[in-house]
Design an enzyme around this catalytic site. Sequence first.
Site, PDB file in Angstrom:
ATOM      1  N   HIS A 153       0.844  -1.193   0.000  1.00 12.27           N
ATOM      2  CA  HIS A 153       0.000   0.000   0.000  1.00 12.27           C
ATOM      3  C   HIS A 153       0.883   1.249   0.000  1.00 12.27           C
ATOM      4  O   HIS A 153       0.593   2.240  -0.664  1.00 12.27           O
ATOM      5  CB  HIS A 153      -0.899   0.027   1.247  1.00 12.27           C
ATOM      6  CG  HIS A 153      -1.838  -1.150   1.350  1.00 12.27           C
ATOM      7  ND1 HIS A 153      -3.132  -1.036   1.796  1.00 12.27           N
ATOM      8  CD2 HIS A 153      -1.668  -2.458   1.057  1.00 12.27           C
ATOM      9  CE1 HIS A 153      -3.712  -2.230   1.788  1.00 12.27           C
ATOM     10  NE2 HIS A 153      -2.835  -3.109   1.342  1.00 12.27           N
ATOM     11  N   GLN A 180      13.011  -4.519  -5.747  1.00 12.66           N
ATOM     12  CA  GLN A 180      12.384  -5.360  -6.780  1.00 12.66           C
ATOM     13  C   GLN A 180      12.361  -4.730  -8.171  1.00 12.66           C
ATOM     14  O   GLN A 180      12.558  -5.398  -9.177  1.00 12.66           O
ATOM     15  CB  GLN A 180      10.958  -5.736  -6.353  1.00 12.66           C
ATOM     16  CG  GLN A 180      10.262  -6.636  -7.357  1.00 12.66           C
ATOM     17  CD  GLN A 180       9.095  -7.379  -6.759  1.00 12.66           C
ATOM     18  OE1 GLN A 180       9.277  -8.219  -5.886  1.00 12.66           O
ATOM     19  NE2 GLN A 180       7.901  -7.078  -7.224  1.00 12.66           N
ATOM     20  N   HIS A 237       3.350 -14.107  -6.708  1.00  7.42           N
ATOM     21  CA  HIS A 237       2.017 -14.338  -6.126  1.00  7.42           C
ATOM     22  C   HIS A 237       0.982 -13.413  -6.788  1.00  7.42           C
ATOM     23  O   HIS A 237      -0.185 -13.488  -6.468  1.00  7.42           O
ATOM     24  CB  HIS A 237       2.071 -14.099  -4.626  1.00  7.42           C
ATOM     25  CG  HIS A 237       2.285 -12.651  -4.241  1.00  7.42           C
ATOM     26  ND1 HIS A 237       3.262 -11.856  -4.818  1.00  7.42           N
ATOM     27  CD2 HIS A 237       1.637 -11.842  -3.373  1.00  7.42           C
ATOM     28  CE1 HIS A 237       3.200 -10.645  -4.287  1.00  7.42           C
ATOM     29  NE2 HIS A 237       2.232 -10.611  -3.416  1.00  7.42           N
ATOM     30  N   TRP A 263      -0.752  -6.856  -6.726  1.00  7.94           N
ATOM     31  CA  TRP A 263      -0.895  -5.940  -7.852  1.00  7.94           C
ATOM     32  C   TRP A 263       0.379  -5.157  -8.130  1.00  7.94           C
ATOM     33  O   TRP A 263       0.727  -4.889  -9.290  1.00  7.94           O
ATOM     34  CB  TRP A 263      -2.091  -5.015  -7.678  1.00  7.94           C
ATOM     35  CG  TRP A 263      -2.260  -4.108  -8.869  1.00  7.94           C
ATOM     36  CD1 TRP A 263      -2.295  -2.750  -8.874  1.00  7.94           C
ATOM     37  CD2 TRP A 263      -2.393  -4.517 -10.259  1.00  7.94           C
ATOM     38  NE1 TRP A 263      -2.435  -2.283 -10.154  1.00  7.94           N
ATOM     39  CE2 TRP A 263      -2.493  -3.349 -11.025  1.00  7.94           C
ATOM     40  CE3 TRP A 263      -2.416  -5.755 -10.906  1.00  7.94           C
ATOM     41  CZ2 TRP A 263      -2.642  -3.372 -12.410  1.00  7.94           C
ATOM     42  CZ3 TRP A 263      -2.555  -5.786 -12.290  1.00  7.94           C
ATOM     43  CH2 TRP A 263      -2.674  -4.596 -13.016  1.00  7.94           C
ATOM     44  N   ASN A 264       1.120  -4.777  -7.073  1.00  5.11           N
ATOM     45  CA  ASN A 264       2.364  -4.044  -7.340  1.00  5.11           C
ATOM     46  C   ASN A 264       3.346  -4.908  -8.115  1.00  5.11           C
ATOM     47  O   ASN A 264       3.918  -4.462  -9.113  1.00  5.11           O
ATOM     48  CB  ASN A 264       3.009  -3.580  -6.024  1.00  5.11           C
ATOM     49  CG  ASN A 264       2.165  -2.546  -5.325  1.00  5.11           C
ATOM     50  OD1 ASN A 264       2.058  -1.420  -5.793  1.00  5.11           O
ATOM     51  ND2 ASN A 264       1.523  -2.950  -4.241  1.00  5.11           N
ATOM     52  N   SER A 265       3.513  -6.142  -7.648  1.00 10.23           N
ATOM     53  CA  SER A 265       4.452  -7.024  -8.354  1.00 10.23           C
ATOM     54  C   SER A 265       4.005  -7.218  -9.798  1.00 10.23           C
ATOM     55  O   SER A 265       4.821  -7.203 -10.728  1.00 10.23           O
ATOM     56  CB  SER A 265       4.535  -8.381  -7.653  1.00 10.23           C
ATOM     57  OG  SER A 265       5.121  -8.223  -6.384  1.00 10.23           O
ATOM     58  N   GLU A 297       4.572  -3.986 -11.802  1.00  8.66           N
ATOM     59  CA  GLU A 297       6.012  -3.731 -11.931  1.00  8.66           C
ATOM     60  C   GLU A 297       6.599  -4.658 -13.001  1.00  8.66           C
ATOM     61  O   GLU A 297       7.470  -4.257 -13.784  1.00  8.66           O
ATOM     62  CB  GLU A 297       6.708  -3.969 -10.572  1.00  8.66           C
ATOM     63  CG  GLU A 297       6.433  -2.869  -9.554  1.00  8.66           C
ATOM     64  CD  GLU A 297       6.754  -3.242  -8.100  1.00  8.66           C
ATOM     65  OE1 GLU A 297       6.431  -2.437  -7.215  1.00  8.66           O
ATOM     66  OE2 GLU A 297       7.315  -4.326  -7.862  1.00  8.66           O
ATOM     67  N   ASP A 354      -6.939  -9.926  -4.312  1.00  9.62           N
ATOM     68  CA  ASP A 354      -7.119  -9.669  -5.741  1.00  9.62           C
ATOM     69  C   ASP A 354      -6.237 -10.536  -6.634  1.00  9.62           C
ATOM     70  O   ASP A 354      -6.296 -10.445  -7.857  1.00  9.62           O
ATOM     71  CB  ASP A 354      -6.803  -8.188  -6.034  1.00  9.62           C
ATOM     72  CG  ASP A 354      -5.401  -7.807  -5.581  1.00  9.62           C
ATOM     73  OD1 ASP A 354      -4.867  -8.439  -4.647  1.00  9.62           O
ATOM     74  OD2 ASP A 354      -4.819  -6.879  -6.161  1.00  9.62           O
ATOM     75  N   GLN A 355      -5.387 -11.388  -6.019  1.00  9.46           N
ATOM     76  CA  GLN A 355      -4.333 -12.040  -6.816  1.00  9.46           C
ATOM     77  C   GLN A 355      -4.872 -13.006  -7.875  1.00  9.46           C
ATOM     78  O   GLN A 355      -4.278 -13.166  -8.941  1.00  9.46           O
ATOM     79  CB  GLN A 355      -3.339 -12.730  -5.867  1.00  9.46           C
ATOM     80  CG  GLN A 355      -2.595 -11.701  -4.999  1.00  9.46           C
ATOM     81  CD  GLN A 355      -2.001 -12.279  -3.727  1.00  9.46           C
ATOM     82  OE1 GLN A 355      -1.865 -13.489  -3.583  1.00  9.46           O
ATOM     83  NE2 GLN A 355      -1.636 -11.411  -2.791  1.00  9.46           N
TER      84      GLN A 355
HETATM   85  N1  UDP Z   1       9.126  -5.858  -2.834  1.00 11.36           N
HETATM   86  C1  UDP Z   1      10.431  -5.456  -2.844  1.00 11.36           C
HETATM   87  N2  UDP Z   1      11.385  -6.384  -2.584  1.00 11.36           N
HETATM   88  C2  UDP Z   1      11.120  -7.674  -2.337  1.00 11.36           C
HETATM   89  C3  UDP Z   1       9.776  -8.102  -2.368  1.00 11.36           C
HETATM   90  C4  UDP Z   1       8.803  -7.154  -2.626  1.00 11.36           C
HETATM   91  O1  UDP Z   1      10.744  -4.291  -3.082  1.00 11.36           O
HETATM   92  O2  UDP Z   1      12.057  -8.450  -2.109  1.00 11.36           O
HETATM   93  C5  UDP Z   1       8.084  -4.850  -3.108  1.00 11.36           C
HETATM   94  C6  UDP Z   1       7.522  -5.006  -4.487  1.00 11.36           C
HETATM   95  O3  UDP Z   1       8.320  -4.311  -5.433  1.00 11.36           O
HETATM   96  C7  UDP Z   1       6.121  -4.447  -4.335  1.00 11.36           C
HETATM   97  C8  UDP Z   1       5.787  -4.722  -2.886  1.00 11.36           C
HETATM   98  O4  UDP Z   1       7.003  -5.016  -2.216  1.00 11.36           O
HETATM   99  O5  UDP Z   1       6.126  -3.053  -4.592  1.00 11.36           O
HETATM  100  C9  UDP Z   1       4.858  -5.899  -2.706  1.00 11.36           C
HETATM  101  O6  UDP Z   1       3.575  -5.535  -3.115  1.00 11.36           O
HETATM  102  P1  UDP Z   1       2.617  -6.542  -3.832  1.00 11.36           P
HETATM  103  O7  UDP Z   1       1.358  -5.804  -4.125  1.00 11.36           O
HETATM  104  O8  UDP Z   1       3.267  -7.175  -4.985  1.00 11.36           O
HETATM  105  O9  UDP Z   1       2.391  -7.717  -2.782  1.00 11.36           O
HETATM  106  P2  UDP Z   1       1.987  -7.756  -1.230  1.00 11.36           P
HETATM  107  O10 UDP Z   1       3.248  -7.597  -0.464  1.00 11.36           O
HETATM  108  O11 UDP Z   1       1.009  -6.639  -0.982  1.00 11.36           O
HETATM  109  O12 UDP Z   1       1.394  -9.112  -1.079  1.00 11.36           O
END
Ligand code: UDP
Length: 464
Positions: A18, A341, A356, A359-361, A364, A380-381
């Site tokens: 978030h 990441q 997984h 949404w950010n992953s 990205e 939402d995955q």
């Molecule tokens: N992330 C990162 N390094 C890691 C793992 C995750 O910077 O080793 C960041 C990734 O780039 C993303 C966030 O953590 O911006 C994870 O958000 P995402 O919505 O993918 O998954 P969530 O953690 O909410 O399940």
Amino acid sequence: MANPHPHFLIITFPAQGHINPALELAKRLIGVGADVTFATTIHAKSRLVKNPTVDGLRFSTFSDGQEEGVKRGPNDLPVFQRLASENLSELIMASANEGRPISCLIYSILIPGAAELARSFNIPSAFLWIQPATVLDIYYYYFNGFGDLIRSKSSDPSFSIELPGLPSLSRQGLPSFFVGSDQNQENHALAAFQKHLEILEQEENPKVLVNTFDALEPEALRAVEKLKLTAVGPLVPSGFSDGKDASDTPSGGDLSDGSRDYMEWLKSKPESTVVYVSFGSISMFSMQQMEEIARGLLESGRPFLWVIRAKENGEENKEEDKLSCQEELEKQGMLIQWCSQMEVLSHPSLGCFVTHCGWNSSIESLASGVPMIAFPQWADQGTNTKLIKDVWKTGVRLMVNEEEIVTSDELKRCLELVMGDGEKGQEMRKNAKKWKILTKEALKEGGSSHKNLKNFVDEVIQGY
Ligand code: UDP
């Protein structure tokens, strides 16, 4: 009266997924001439690896007890919501007293009370939706006419549904909160989403900023006319969008030794060969599942970079937490606890991302042109996976067996499909490249997301 130098107050739930997009939005707002105050917990702020020092960006932190060791789980959402409201009230009053009144409050998911608070202070607000537009539409439909049908079919594995303006969705493609198992978590999150939607419907001029871009979800962005969705994404590090430096990231997590050896390791690998494996900041797997992933990676014969997060309770990983083939893994690949990441994804040696599908992953990876192997867990995955696999066609979904485990053979099969020479893999890689180009176009000056954000700021300046 029009204020030419608007001051935004941003608040998000204190989870990495978030905070990252919201911080990026903060930077972009500053880029178009605004000031931003970013409110978050002391604990969340302390976990930012790189504290963004940007002119015009101020942090305001408050305690939720976590910095003193209090554990907060999903059932504590009401506690966070109360603390956030109290803190926002104080901040809004203090900013006015300092002569820097808040022009607009931007709040992200799970904090609907923030919108009500803004209204009580007569301040405009905007909702930052950090998942695809498609997912917000699904929630809207769930609470507006389709809920009974979805609930009545939620345990039918062959169920699929057509919702206006969206692709056909099977049970797997629906948010887990409709069909999942952890009731408490689901109830809190669903109740919050319902409240968000009710609040937007009460607004005369609702504003929803979405972490997507026009070309990515053209139908979904318009499917529910009254939500007035504005795409301002992808909210990925700005260093990426201006083509300079993807390390300009607000990434948080545990990089306790500050190690960046993995970038050197990536440099040593040929182009498009490395498998990046990471499941975000929340999901955890059983040892049995980890062993299967490990074997699948080893048997694929490909180099890999695998993020295995340290335990959150600060305990050292014990001997029984070690994978049985640790030595072989470290020969063929690299195991790390956290990485930057976006930097990893934009490295030329990357070949695919086992994710997984947070949404950010997902976004990205799309922005970096990297095809995906999806292993969705919750929220939402599943929907994100559906979009990646069937709409944008840049990935595949791992299938679980009857014990809900992805076997090493299944992982190997998908790695071959995505990275091998077959037609499907070539097609996915071509599509991934296309989305990378379209992302850059959306983000560049004058691109759709850039324009949308500017228009939004202009509206705030005019006072909506
Ligand atoms: N992330 C990162 N390094 C890691 C793992 C995750 O910077 O080793 C960041 C990734 O780039 C993303 C966030 O953590 O911006 C994870 O958000 P995402 O919505 O993918 O998954 P969530 O953690 O909410 O399940």
